[in-house]
Write an enzyme that holds these catalytic residues in place. Structure first.
Site, PDB file in Angstrom:
ATOM      1  N   GLN A  74       0.827  -1.330  -0.092  1.00 38.08           N
ATOM      2  CA  GLN A  74      -0.079   0.139  -0.090  1.00 38.08           C
ATOM      3  C   GLN A  74       0.878   1.281  -0.088  1.00 38.08           C
ATOM      4  O   GLN A  74       0.455   2.342  -0.486  1.00 38.08           O
ATOM      5  CB  GLN A  74      -1.061  -0.006   1.236  1.00 38.08           C
ATOM      6  N   HIS A  92      -2.649  -4.756 -12.889  1.00 31.84           N
ATOM      7  CA  HIS A  92      -2.087  -4.412 -14.417  1.00 31.84           C
ATOM      8  C   HIS A  92      -2.994  -5.216 -15.310  1.00 31.84           C
ATOM      9  O   HIS A  92      -3.215  -4.733 -16.443  1.00 31.84           O
ATOM     10  CB  HIS A  92      -0.605  -5.068 -14.472  1.00 31.84           C
ATOM     11  N   ASP A 103       1.982   0.639  -8.104  1.00 30.01           N
ATOM     12  CA  ASP A 103       3.272   0.563  -8.711  1.00 30.01           C
ATOM     13  C   ASP A 103       4.270   1.585  -8.231  1.00 30.01           C
ATOM     14  O   ASP A 103       5.396   1.285  -8.177  1.00 30.01           O
ATOM     15  CB  ASP A 103       3.071   1.136 -10.302  1.00 30.01           C
ATOM     16  N   HIS A 148       0.917  -9.336   4.552  1.00 27.35           N
ATOM     17  CA  HIS A 148      -0.097  -8.482   4.202  1.00 27.35           C
ATOM     18  C   HIS A 148      -0.573  -8.564   2.706  1.00 27.35           C
ATOM     19  O   HIS A 148      -0.503  -7.547   2.085  1.00 27.35           O
ATOM     20  CB  HIS A 148       0.404  -7.071   4.847  1.00 27.35           C
ATOM     21  N   ASN A 177      -1.810 -11.043   8.402  1.00 24.67           N
ATOM     22  CA  ASN A 177      -3.019  -9.831   8.477  1.00 24.67           C
ATOM     23  C   ASN A 177      -4.114 -10.151   7.985  1.00 24.67           C
ATOM     24  O   ASN A 177      -4.159 -10.445   6.573  1.00 24.67           O
ATOM     25  CB  ASN A 177      -2.309  -8.592   7.933  1.00 24.67           C
ATOM     26  N   GLU A 178      -5.166 -10.475   8.853  1.00 27.86           N
ATOM     27  CA  GLU A 178      -6.638 -10.599   8.498  1.00 27.86           C
ATOM     28  C   GLU A 178      -6.655 -12.018   7.574  1.00 27.86           C
ATOM     29  O   GLU A 178      -6.990 -11.817   6.289  1.00 27.86           O
ATOM     30  CB  GLU A 178      -7.125  -9.487   7.771  1.00 27.86           C
ATOM     31  N   ASN A 217      -7.734  -6.699  14.361  1.00 27.20           N
ATOM     32  CA  ASN A 217      -8.140  -5.349  13.644  1.00 27.20           C
ATOM     33  C   ASN A 217      -9.553  -5.186  13.735  1.00 27.20           C
ATOM     34  O   ASN A 217     -10.380  -6.136  13.642  1.00 27.20           O
ATOM     35  CB  ASN A 217      -7.594  -5.851  12.163  1.00 27.20           C
ATOM     36  N   TYR A 275     -12.870  -2.450  12.938  1.00 29.59           N
ATOM     37  CA  TYR A 275     -13.360  -1.107  12.255  1.00 29.59           C
ATOM     38  C   TYR A 275     -14.837  -1.063  12.604  1.00 29.59           C
ATOM     39  O   TYR A 275     -15.168   0.154  12.599  1.00 29.59           O
ATOM     40  CB  TYR A 275     -13.040  -1.167  10.844  1.00 29.59           C
TER      41      TYR A 275
HETATM   42  C1  PNW Z   1      -7.821  -3.617   6.559  1.00 27.72           C
HETATM   43  N1  PNW Z   1     -13.976  -4.976   6.860  1.00 27.72           N
HETATM   44  O1  PNW Z   1      -8.650  -4.204   5.614  1.00 27.72           O
HETATM   45  C2  PNW Z   1      -6.214  -3.903   5.976  1.00 27.72           C
HETATM   46  O2  PNW Z   1      -5.532  -4.621   6.906  1.00 27.72           O
HETATM   47  C3  PNW Z   1      -5.542  -2.591   5.461  1.00 27.72           C
HETATM   48  O3  PNW Z   1      -4.758  -3.024   4.593  1.00 27.72           O
HETATM   49  C4  PNW Z   1      -6.570  -1.926   4.830  1.00 27.72           C
HETATM   50  O4  PNW Z   1      -6.014  -0.732   4.275  1.00 27.72           O
HETATM   51  C5  PNW Z   1      -7.681  -1.334   5.954  1.00 27.72           C
HETATM   52  O5  PNW Z   1      -8.139  -2.295   6.812  1.00 27.72           O
HETATM   53  C6  PNW Z   1      -8.679  -0.289   5.894  1.00 27.72           C
HETATM   54  O6  PNW Z   1      -9.480  -1.056   4.780  1.00 27.72           O
HETATM   55  C7  PNW Z   1      -9.871  -4.362   6.042  1.00 27.72           C
HETATM   56  O7  PNW Z   1     -14.640  -5.221   6.158  1.00 27.72           O
HETATM   57  C8  PNW Z   1     -10.776  -4.764   4.988  1.00 27.72           C
HETATM   58  O8  PNW Z   1     -14.397  -5.089   8.283  1.00 27.72           O
HETATM   59  C9  PNW Z   1     -12.209  -4.949   5.448  1.00 27.72           C
HETATM   60  C10 PNW Z   1     -12.553  -4.430   6.713  1.00 27.72           C
HETATM   61  C11 PNW Z   1     -11.705  -4.442   7.739  1.00 27.72           C
HETATM   62  C12 PNW Z   1     -10.327  -4.420   7.358  1.00 27.72           C
END
Ligand code: PNW
Length: 635
Positions: free
Chosen positions: A76, A96, A109, A179, A223-224, A367, A369
């Site tokens: 990223q 791509h 890129d 990641h 990661n995730e 993680n 959100y």
């Molecule tokens: C994470 N959801 O992705 C990733 O670890 C990061 O790379 C990303 O940039 C960041 O969160 C923001 O999107 C997620 O649906 C994708 O809950 C989806 C979810 C949460 C995190």
């Protein structure tokens, strides 16, 4: 009738004659006391179930030893996709060959060119004052074809230089091995659907531990895993977008969990004794709650959904029992049978692997959100067949909390507290490390929406630490600077620093949230300064809502009709008013505002959010933030 609804003493003992559904109210409000707004006047028999308010947090000070950092991921930010010997990865190939898959047609890129600008980024980290920096290693930069037989010296050099620059500023690295950017050569062999990847990941991890282990004392394997397996193998949401729903996703999880366990044991047995670090996995959560907490069926289904989402990867690692969650195994087996299959699409691990995977994470990396709601049993309208979503057997909605720039990200801080308490209960009181949490907007320097999000989510962390004894030891904000947000490109911005991608120098400009986070870290306390509050909010504190009238109106046929229409549009029975007046409610709100109510059973009324049209596109706020507007609630 006055009710000190949010005062601790009153919370347990509501004033006579006022019927308050305390189970619900305290659940929603547990995070906060409203000191400045002592009394909320409610009419008799009014059940209130509103979002929580950002006024003054119940707790503001973080415990001794709690650490703060920010996170990024190689693909990223780095760019330099094909220079200095880096090999192609799945995101290079995906963007791509199918550029239209990214909202704004950008790609990684160049990304934000951190490969060349890393010293500037380390300075930004220093300015923030973070204790640690969470970054990821690009597998294909180190091993261009994914295999150990060809090591790229320039890749090693780059990470050593970055680690040295961090050490010089006394910023501890927290490093993710994977990641999402799998070397394309390994994808050509089937990627995580191929069980052989366990060995390739082992070799790669071994090299990283050996090469960088003196400088890196904290590791994250994956990661995730959900996003890897479901989004990239079960769907087209992440590269390589195999869209093998209900099949590839489960093959992936089998390989990934084994690969994780092998890397853990390798570190634990060979490297930990000499290097003395720690290693964990970061699991993403969408927290599922019942739309109506009194609805038993929804409560059960929300639990199933949480087992499918978080439990899929947490249960095998963090429970006594090990293996995939029983409910998940059962559901997929049942569905598979109905599909006429001889075996389940989700294979449970054998005893050897159940034991081998159990206990392989020093901390529970989370993680978090957002929260979704479960509205009932059935097949979600968006579910493919077969699929993980169909296997759950629940219908969900995102109609909860406030907006962000990402459709999937709803602002609902109390969901975070519920998730953390659930993790404590389900996983034997683990040590929890928050490895990501953050908010997206479209890119603004006065990012009050982000500040409010951090304030409210961090406040929930404090609440569960002090009120529920949940063992959270660290917090990572996503993300240092705006970056390549996968399929959203640069259209959704999560950064503390704004990056102008039309300027070839990719300048990083601090947003207001930089000052917020810097102050938070410096004082180990949630900043409550006025300068972090949205100015137009400060001026509007005289607004009021006539609840009595609202309730009155709700019983009128036209309101019922509206509720029905609202029902149709959003199953939460949310009424959306985006227009100048507020239908039957006649709320004295400014003309550019809209208010969303949730009409629960028995006329429970939940204020979901108030949105100012004028600010849309720039600033999104949650119910939480706007509740202080209802300072003088009149009968
Ligand atoms: C994470 N959801 O992705 C990733 O670890 C990061 O790379 C990303 O940039 C960041 O969160 C923001 O999107 C997620 O649906 C994708 O809950 C989806 C979810 C949460 C995190």
């Amino acid at each position: 009738m006055k009710l000190g609804l949010l005062r601790d003493k009153c919370r347990k003992k509501p004033m006579e004659g006022v019927k308050v559904n305390l189970a619900r109210t305290t659940r929603r409000f547990s995070a906060h006391t409203i000191d400045e707004y002592e009394y909320i006047e409610l009419p008799r028999s009014f059940e209130m179930n509103a979002g929580c308010a950002r006024v003054s947090a119940q707790h503001t000070k973080f415990p001794e030893g709690f650490i703060f950092g920010v996170a990024t991921a190689a693909h990223q930010i780095e760019g330099a996709w094909n220079v200095s010997g880096k090999g192609e990865n799945v995101w290079d190939r995906f963007t791509h060959t199918q550029p239209e898959m990214v909202a704004d047609l950008t790609n990684g890129d160049v990304a934000v060119d951190s490969y060349n600008r890393y010293l500037e980024d380390v300075e930004a980290l220093e300015y923030l004052g973070v204790d640690f920096y969470r970054l990821s290693l690009s597998w294909a930069r180190i091993l261009p074809n994914g295999r150990i037989d060809e090591i790229n010296p320039d890749g090693l050099r780059y990470y050593h230089a970055l680690l040295d620059a961090l050490a010089e500023k006394n910023i501890k690295p927290l490093v993710t091995l994977f990641h999402w950017d799998l070397p394309q050569k390994l994808q050509d062999l089937g990627g995580w659907a191929n069980p052989e990847l366990v060995d390739y990941f082992y070799d790669y991890s071994d090299l990283c531990f050996r090469e960088f282990g003196d400088k890196i004392k904290s590791w994250i394997t994956f990661n995730e895993p959900y996003e890897i397996c479901e989004d990239a193998y079960g769907d087209i949401l992440k590269a390589p977008g195999l869209n093998s729903h209900g099949v590839g996703n489960y093959l992936c999880s089998n390989t990934l969990l084994k690969a994780h366990a092998e890397a853990y044991h390798l570190y634990d047995q060979i490297y930990r004794p000499k290097q003395g670090g720690n290693i964990m996995i970061s699991i993403n959560s969408i927290w599922y709650e019942p739309s109506d907490p009194n609805n038993e069926e929804q409560v059960t289904l929300a639990e199933t959904a949480n087992q499918f989402k978080f439990g899929w990867f947490a249960h095998p690692i963090f429970t006594e029992e090990g293996g995939y969650p029983a409910q998940m195994v059962e559901n997929v087996a049942r569905q598979s049978e109905m599909e006429g299959l001889a075996r389940s699409r989700l294979q449970q691990f054998n005893d050897y692997w159940i034991q081998r995977i159990k206990g392989t994470s020093d901390y529970l990396g989370i993680n978090h959100y957002t929260t979704f709601l479960v509205t009932g049993p059935g097949v979600d309208p968006t579910a493919k067949s077969p699929s993980w979503l169909k296997d759950i057997g629940a219908v969900t909605t995102m109609e909860v909390g406030g907006d962000s720039a990402s459709t999937w990200l709803r602002v609902y801080p109390s969901g975070f507290a519920n998730l953390l308490r659930w993790c404590k209960r389900n996983y034997n009181d683990p040590i929890i490390f928050i490895t990501e949490n953050g908010f997206s907007d479209r890119g603004t320097l006065e990012d009050y929406g982000r500040i409010s999000y951090y304030n409210d989510y961090l406040s929930e962390i404090l609440n569960v630490i002090y009120n529920d004894d949940v063992n959270v030891i660290g917090y990572t904000a996503w993300t240092l600077m705006d970056n390549f947000e996968w399929r959203a490109g640069f259209s959704e911005r999560f950064g503390f620093y704004y990056v102008n991608i039309t300027d070839p120098n990719l300048p990083r400009t601090p947003k207001l949230s930089v000052e917020y986070f810097k102050q938070l870290i410096a004082n180990r306390e949630l900043p409550q300064d006025d300068r972090f509050k949205e100015p137009s909010l400060k001026a509007r504190e005289d607004l009021h809502v006539d609840f009595d009238r609202v309730l009155n109106e709700l019983s009128k046929p036209n309101a019922r009709e509206l509720a029905r229409l609202g029902n149709h549009a959003c199953p939460l029975r949310t009424l959306k008013f985006r227009s100048v007046n507020f239908g039957p409610f006649s709320l004295p709100l400014p003309q550019d505002a809209s208010i969303r109510f949730n009409l629960g059973p028995g006329s429970q009324l939940q204020i979901l959010s108030v949105t100012f049209e004028r600010l849309r596109g720039a600033i999104f706020r949650s119910a939480a933030t706007y509740l202080p507007l209802f300072k003088h609630i009149r009968q």
